[in-house]
Structure formats: structure tokens, C-alpha cells
Design a protein around this motif. Sequence first.
Motif, short mmCIF file in Angstrom:
data_model
loop_
_atom_site.label_atom_id
_atom_site.label_comp_id
_atom_site.label_asym_id
_atom_site.label_seq_id
_atom_site.Cartn_x
_atom_site.Cartn_y
_atom_site.Cartn_z
N THR A 222 0.91 -1.03 0.04
CA THR A 222 0.15 0.15 0.10
C THR A 222 0.85 1.06 0.16
N GLY A 223 1.78 1.17 0.77
CA GLY A 223 2.85 2.24 0.89
C GLY A 223 4.20 1.85 0.51
N THR A 224 5.28 2.54 0.68
CA THR A 224 6.66 1.86 0.33
C THR A 224 7.59 2.39 1.46
N PHE A 283 7.97 10.57 -2.28
CA PHE A 283 8.45 9.23 -2.87
C PHE A 283 7.36 8.05 -3.08
N GLU A 284 6.53 7.96 -1.74
CA GLU A 284 5.62 6.85 -1.83
C GLU A 284 4.51 7.07 -2.70
N LYS A 285 4.16 8.46 -3.18
CA LYS A 285 3.06 8.92 -4.03
C LYS A 285 3.61 8.59 -5.43
N LEU A 286 4.63 8.36 -5.72
CA LEU A 286 4.93 8.15 -6.96
C LEU A 286 5.32 6.68 -7.22
N ILE A 287 5.27 5.82 -6.13
CA ILE A 287 5.64 4.45 -6.30
C ILE A 287 4.74 3.35 -5.80
N SER A 288 3.97 3.69 -4.79
CA SER A 288 3.29 2.48 -3.84
C SER A 288 1.97 2.35 -4.54
N GLY A 289 1.43 1.07 -4.07
CA GLY A 289 0.10 0.43 -4.45
C GLY A 289 -1.06 1.39 -4.15
N LEU A 318 -14.82 8.28 -13.92
CA LEU A 318 -13.42 8.81 -13.88
C LEU A 318 -13.26 9.83 -13.05
N LEU A 319 -14.50 10.70 -12.40
CA LEU A 319 -14.06 11.35 -11.34
C LEU A 319 -13.99 11.22 -9.83
N VAL A 320 -14.20 9.99 -9.85
CA VAL A 320 -14.15 9.36 -8.43
C VAL A 320 -12.70 8.77 -8.08
N PRO A 321 -12.16 9.67 -7.01
CA PRO A 321 -10.86 9.42 -6.32
C PRO A 321 -10.95 8.02 -6.05
N PHE A 322 -9.53 7.31 -6.50
CA PHE A 322 -9.30 5.90 -5.94
C PHE A 322 -10.22 4.89 -6.45
N ILE A 323 -10.85 5.36 -7.41
CA ILE A 323 -11.83 4.14 -8.02
C ILE A 323 -11.26 3.08 -8.85
N LEU A 324 -10.11 3.52 -9.54
CA LEU A 324 -9.24 2.80 -10.10
C LEU A 324 -7.92 2.14 -9.34
N ARG A 325 -8.19 1.03 -8.95
CA ARG A 325 -7.02 0.43 -8.01
C ARG A 325 -6.01 -0.09 -8.81
N THR A 326 -4.66 0.04 -7.98
CA THR A 326 -3.49 -0.66 -8.48
C THR A 326 -3.81 -2.07 -9.00
N ALA A 372 3.91 2.56 -14.22
CA ALA A 372 4.67 1.48 -13.38
C ALA A 372 6.21 1.32 -13.56
N LYS A 373 6.52 1.96 -14.95
CA LYS A 373 8.01 1.96 -14.92
C LYS A 373 8.83 2.97 -14.15
N ARG A 374 8.20 4.17 -14.10
CA ARG A 374 8.65 5.34 -13.15
C ARG A 374 8.72 4.81 -11.80
N GLY A 375 7.67 4.21 -11.26
CA GLY A 375 7.63 3.89 -9.92
C GLY A 375 8.77 2.74 -9.63
N ALA A 376 8.86 1.84 -10.49
CA ALA A 376 9.79 0.64 -10.29
C ALA A 376 11.20 1.05 -10.43
N ARG A 377 11.37 1.92 -11.45
CA ARG A 377 12.85 2.55 -11.74
C ARG A 377 13.18 3.59 -10.43
N LEU A 378 12.34 4.15 -9.89
CA LEU A 378 12.66 5.18 -8.85
C LEU A 378 12.89 4.29 -7.62
N SER A 379 11.92 2.96 -7.42
CA SER A 379 12.28 1.93 -6.45
C SER A 379 13.63 1.51 -6.51
#
Length: 461
Positions: A222-224, A283-289, A318-326, A372-379
Motif C-alpha cells: 500500500t505504501g513503501t 516518494f511513496e506517492k510516485l511508487i506505491s500501490g 473517472l471523477l471518483v478518486p481511487f476508483i481505479l485501484r492498482t 509502473a515503469k517510473r515507480g519501479a525504476r525509482l524504487s
Amino acid sequence: SGRWSRAVAIVKEFEEKCATPIGKLRQVADAMTVEMHAGLASEGGSKLKMLISYVDNLPTGDEKGLFYALDLGGTNFRVLRVQLGGKVGVVKQEAEEVSIPARLMVGRSNELFDFIAAELAKYVACESEDFQLPAGRQRELGFTFSFPVKQTSLVSGTLISWTKGFAINETIGEDVVSELTKAIERQGLDMRVAALVNDTVGTLAGGRYYDKDVVAAVILGTGTNAAYVERAHAIPKWHGLLPKSGEMVINMEWGNFRSSHLPVTEYDQSLDAESLNPGEQIFEKLISGMYLGDILRRILLRLAEEASFFGDTVPPKLLVPFILRTPDMSAIHHDTSSDLRVVASKLKDILGIMNTSLKTRKMLLELCDIVAKRGARLSAAGVVGILKKQGRDVAAAEKARTVIAMDGGLYEHYTLFRKFLENTLTEMLGEEVASTVIVTHANDGSGIGAALLAASHSQYL
Ligand code: ADP
Ligand code: MG
């Protein structure tokens, strides 16, 4: 058409803003190392809290007896019990997962702790005869608590802040062990908290139990966050006695890392501004689930608004925050069918979007790739930052192994994310060093790790 070329332009710009070429990743890794030094030098010296865990000895493999663990750190919490047999290892291990009602995450402190203690009491009540507690002994618990805590000993620590969607003001500044202990007493359960650990520290301990070359742990869930083994004399802010081992595990709280080198887009800025903790955990907001799916939603919303990406009207969901989950984003990203039917069904089921063209669905896949690539590469850059701090980013004289224990739902289930991360590590370290750096999945390592630390700090030793 004009709409399509507008969409292409928006995606292209997004891709450029998210780019993580190797030079940028090196800057991020270097900045991470610099901030680690600063955070170790003085309290408040960096956005990286570099918290002292009071764990100066990791499991040896000799631990013995029945121990419990409780892992609180996201939308679910886990209870676990383990019978440790000393040299013969784990004799038996069981775990159960309980989801936390959303209202408890933003309600009253006592209600949250009472709920947890009640579930724990229920779990203890169904202990089978395979588990053996010597007569007259109290059950002991390792408490994995995955939020920033300023520890004052292995069994006490005050909450600095909630993250990952929790927001209960009255807990901040309180000792979370005493909160849990009081709730356990209210349940009439006879149990002592023997160790308070962050999940990263638990994962490090659990990883070390199985592999003595584990020197760091990273959580991608959920976080990192990350923890690693530091030399005690390299912690200027530590004024206590130097531990006999000469080592101290540091909980970095790397989710709060930030740097001008991070590729932050306008979508990330609005996500942050609208979050429960604006300006924190960048950092967490760029990377985590918790966030990847919502970054994807935000770019889709822009495409719908400015390029009629899904037709003449903006799909209201599409206007609903967090409706699309990781996990849904991951399912979309892994769709290998020729007509992208998983993408189509996810769009329909989650967003109510029908009749998309194949071209549109392909574009969606591309967006998943960018995020996903940005998150994974930053990790990966973060991991390299740790290796640099430990002097393990260069070839060792005798080929010493460096093992990093990883866990978390994002790492475990998002296969492409994991592959990007591993490939980026090799890209950054070079083949020779990368061949000595091993990433292992420490499955539920934080739970077993907390139980192991409870065992090595038992009142009966
Ligand atoms: P926590 O971090 O809450 O302690 P976990 O380590 O189990 O718990 O991670 C759960 C998180 O992992 C979820 O919130 C979600 O973001 C992410 N996740 C779970 N399943 C998947 C999946 N299939 N694909 C991508 N991410 C996933
Ligand atoms: Mg967890």
C-alpha cells in the motif's frame, strides 16, 4: 482525427515528464545517500527520518518457543503464530488476515485498537495443540506497526504521523505499545508485547533468519519503505551506548524522501494536494500501490476532458478518486490477449466505459507502462542509494553476496513492476555487481520477523 492527435500529444508529454533515464536515476540514488547521511546526523536533519529501531541483533536461527505477531500497516492486518524449534527451524506457522473497516481508519483511537485486540483474542482462542506454551508463561507478541514511530526502546514508541489513508489525530504522540497493551487488557487477554517493529524491520529480521546475507529490506505494498543494517558508530544522532554487535537496524521511512530530481508531474501534484497528507510521502506517492492506480485515473480523466478519449462525454466514474485501484491497473497492464479483452472488461466494470477501440485500449496499456515503469525504476534507484551507503554498490574483493528482502502486495503481484525494478537494478549496478546483489521475496517476512524479535527479546530468556 484531431481528438486522437490531441490524445497522443497529452500522452507524449506525460511520458516525457515521467521519464527516468539512467542519469536521472543516478541523481536520485545519490540524493538518497546524501539524505541518509543527513537523517543519521541529527534529529530532523532530513526528510528521511532514519529512525533508530533498537534492533541491534537480528535473528540467529536459535530462537525457540511459541510466539505471536500482529501486523498492522494497511487496509488489512494479519495475526500470526509460530512455533520455533531452535536449530530445527520453524516447526509450525499459521496466519490469518482481517480487513479493517474503513471507518476505523479515520475514527477514534480506542476503537481501532479495541478492534485489533478483539481479533487477536479471537485468534488466540483457537490455538491448537500443535502450539506449546510452557506452563505458567505469558504469551508474547511481536507488534509490527508500519507507520512512522519514534521509538524510545524496543517496546515503546510514539506515533509521529499516520500515512496510507489512516488519519486519527488523537493517536499522534501516543505510545502505540501502551495503546495496544491497554486494549489487550480490555479484552481480558494475557499477552505481553515483546517487540515493536516496523514492517521493514520485521522483513529484514525474517529475511535474515533464512539467509544470513540479508542486509536490507524493502516494502512495496500500500505504501513503501525500507530498512537496512547500519554501523552503530556511523549514527551521529545516537547518543546511547554502542551495541555489542556494533550494528543497528535503521527504519528509513523512505516514503517521505523527496528531491528536485524526482520526476513529478502535474497529476502527481494534484494527487498530493488532494491527499490526506499533502506535502508528505512524496516518494511513496510516485511508487506505491495506494497511488499508482489513481495516477492512471488522473491522466485518463485529462484525456477524457481534453481529447474526448472515451467519446463526447466524460465518463462520470473517472471523477471518483481511487476508483481505479492498482490491482486493476496491474490486470490491465498484464493483458496479453490480442483484442485486449481484460482491458475492455475492466473499463466496463470499473468505469462504466463501453465500446472502446483497440487503439484506445492499447494507449491505456502504454499509460500503465509509463506509470509502473517510473515507480519501479525509482524504487530501484532507492535501493542503489542504500547499497551506496553500505559500500555495496561496487565489486567486492571476495564475491560477497548482498541480499535484499522484499515484500508487499505490489512487489508480490505486479509482475511487470517487479521485472522493471530488477532490470533497473542491473542497469544501474552493472552486470558484475548485479550478479552479487540478490533480491528475494520474503513472504510475510514482517510477521515472522516480529515473532522472531519477540522470541529473541522474551522475558523468559
Ligand atoms: P499492506 O501494504 O497494506 O501492509 P500488502 O503488502 O498486502 O499490504 O499490500 C497490499 C497492496 O498491494 C494493495 O493496497 C495494493 O496496492 C497492492 N496490490 C495488491 N494486489 C496487487 C496486484 N495484483 N497488483 C498490483 N498491486 C497489488
Ligand atoms: Mg504490510
